[in-house]
Design a protein around this motif. Sequence first.
Motif, PDB file in Angstrom:
ATOM      1  N   ALA A  40      38.428  43.746  45.266  1.00 13.59           N
ATOM      2  CA  ALA A  40      39.224  42.729  45.953  1.00 13.59           C
ATOM      3  C   ALA A  40      40.561  42.544  45.247  1.00 13.59           C
ATOM      4  O   ALA A  40      41.628  42.680  45.834  1.00 13.59           O
ATOM      5  CB  ALA A  40      38.457  41.413  46.014  1.00 13.59           C
ATOM      6  N   GLN A  41      40.487  42.250  43.943  1.00 10.93           N
ATOM      7  CA  GLN A  41      41.684  42.095  43.113  1.00 10.93           C
ATOM      8  C   GLN A  41      41.525  42.984  41.876  1.00 10.93           C
ATOM      9  O   GLN A  41      40.960  42.546  40.873  1.00 10.93           O
ATOM     10  CB  GLN A  41      41.863  40.635  42.696  1.00 10.93           C
ATOM     11  N   PRO A  42      42.014  44.220  41.931  1.00 10.83           N
ATOM     12  CA  PRO A  42      41.848  45.118  40.778  1.00 10.83           C
ATOM     13  C   PRO A  42      42.618  44.611  39.569  1.00 10.83           C
ATOM     14  O   PRO A  42      43.785  44.242  39.686  1.00 10.83           O
ATOM     15  CB  PRO A  42      42.423  46.444  41.289  1.00 10.83           C
ATOM     16  N   PRO A  43      41.985  44.582  38.386  1.00 11.00           N
ATOM     17  CA  PRO A  43      42.646  44.026  37.206  1.00 11.00           C
ATOM     18  C   PRO A  43      43.654  44.964  36.545  1.00 11.00           C
ATOM     19  O   PRO A  43      44.506  44.513  35.792  1.00 11.00           O
ATOM     20  CB  PRO A  43      41.485  43.734  36.256  1.00 11.00           C
ATOM     21  N   HIS A  44      43.563  46.272  36.824  1.00 10.57           N
ATOM     22  CA  HIS A  44      44.387  47.235  36.080  1.00 10.57           C
ATOM     23  C   HIS A  44      45.406  47.971  36.944  1.00 10.57           C
ATOM     24  O   HIS A  44      46.017  48.933  36.479  1.00 10.57           O
ATOM     25  CB  HIS A  44      43.492  48.274  35.389  1.00 10.57           C
ATOM     26  N   ARG A  45      45.579  47.546  38.171  1.00  6.84           N
ATOM     27  CA  ARG A  45      46.560  48.202  39.026  1.00  6.84           C
ATOM     28  C   ARG A  45      47.075  47.221  40.062  1.00  6.84           C
ATOM     29  O   ARG A  45      46.556  46.115  40.189  1.00  6.84           O
ATOM     30  CB  ARG A  45      45.951  49.434  39.715  1.00  6.84           C
ATOM     31  N   ALA A  46      48.094  47.650  40.801  1.00  9.77           N
ATOM     32  CA  ALA A  46      48.672  46.782  41.825  1.00  9.77           C
ATOM     33  C   ALA A  46      47.653  46.519  42.930  1.00  9.77           C
ATOM     34  O   ALA A  46      46.690  47.277  43.114  1.00  9.77           O
ATOM     35  CB  ALA A  46      49.916  47.427  42.405  1.00  9.77           C
ATOM     36  N   ALA A  47      47.874  45.444  43.647  1.00  5.82           N
ATOM     37  CA  ALA A  47      46.984  45.106  44.762  1.00  5.82           C
ATOM     38  C   ALA A  47      46.990  46.222  45.803  1.00  5.82           C
ATOM     39  O   ALA A  47      47.971  46.957  45.951  1.00  5.82           O
ATOM     40  CB  ALA A  47      47.433  43.792  45.393  1.00  5.82           C
ATOM     41  N   ALA A  48      45.892  46.349  46.510  1.00 12.78           N
ATOM     42  CA  ALA A  48      45.781  47.372  47.544  1.00 12.78           C
ATOM     43  C   ALA A  48      46.781  47.116  48.662  1.00 12.78           C
ATOM     44  O   ALA A  48      47.148  45.973  48.941  1.00 12.78           O
ATOM     45  CB  ALA A  48      44.363  47.389  48.101  1.00 12.78           C
ATOM     46  N   VAL A  49      47.203  48.191  49.307  1.00 11.55           N
ATOM     47  CA  VAL A  49      48.131  48.076  50.446  1.00 11.55           C
ATOM     48  C   VAL A  49      47.385  47.592  51.681  1.00 11.55           C
ATOM     49  O   VAL A  49      47.814  46.667  52.364  1.00 11.55           O
ATOM     50  CB  VAL A  49      48.815  49.435  50.718  1.00 11.55           C
ATOM     51  N   ALA A  50      46.256  48.230  51.988  1.00 15.47           N
ATOM     52  CA  ALA A  50      45.448  47.834  53.134  1.00 15.47           C
ATOM     53  C   ALA A  50      44.559  46.648  52.764  1.00 15.47           C
ATOM     54  O   ALA A  50      44.178  46.471  51.608  1.00 15.47           O
ATOM     55  CB  ALA A  50      44.588  48.999  53.615  1.00 15.47           C
TER      56      ALA A  50
END
Length: 208
Positions: A40-50
């Motif tokens: 849902a909210q990845p801690p080590h990368r940018a938020a998902a596009v979709a």
Amino acid sequence: MRLLGVFGGTFDPVHYGHLRTVTEVQRTLSLSSVHLIPAAQPPHRAAAVASGEHRLAMLDLALQDFPDLQVDARELRRAGVSYTIDTLSSLKKDFADETLCLIVGSDAFQGLSSWHRWEGLFELANIVVMQRPDKQVGGNLPAWAIKRIVDDANGLRKQASGLIWIDEVTPQPISATRIRDAIRSGQPVSDYVPPAVEAYIHKHQLYS
């Protein structure tokens, strides 16, 4: 002892690089199944596009041809940052009789000590590192990793947590970034994603 694979990511979108390598690990280790868990909210990368809804739908479509893999939406249902330690704790409650095997790529494994409460991961699961032939993990491993590595995959069945198995997999030169770039420029992506996923992307005009 049954082994349950756990493989997380943004899956933005899911592609053959995910599906083929994880299936290879599943067959090598005879995993009972592998749970693919979109963050849902990845801690080590940018938020998902979709959106989470779209990524979940694409996973459902993709796995129609991969029966040993299954979608697990627990991180999308859970509020806050998608920490792996919380996900493994949840899985441990639901699958108390199975040994959890957290599957990670070699790049992710190299940064494991930066993960939230990373040492606690070894109390909940064994870790399977997917290693490409051209990118060996072995050279400069820290002491905490060296002492946990097993050279026989059967060791994963004898100990419920705390071990590391390095599994060499077939290289899959595919990335979600490359796929999104191709879609934006109007190029086909049929070599990278299952047909049903490609159709879904175009239907909902994702990444364009």
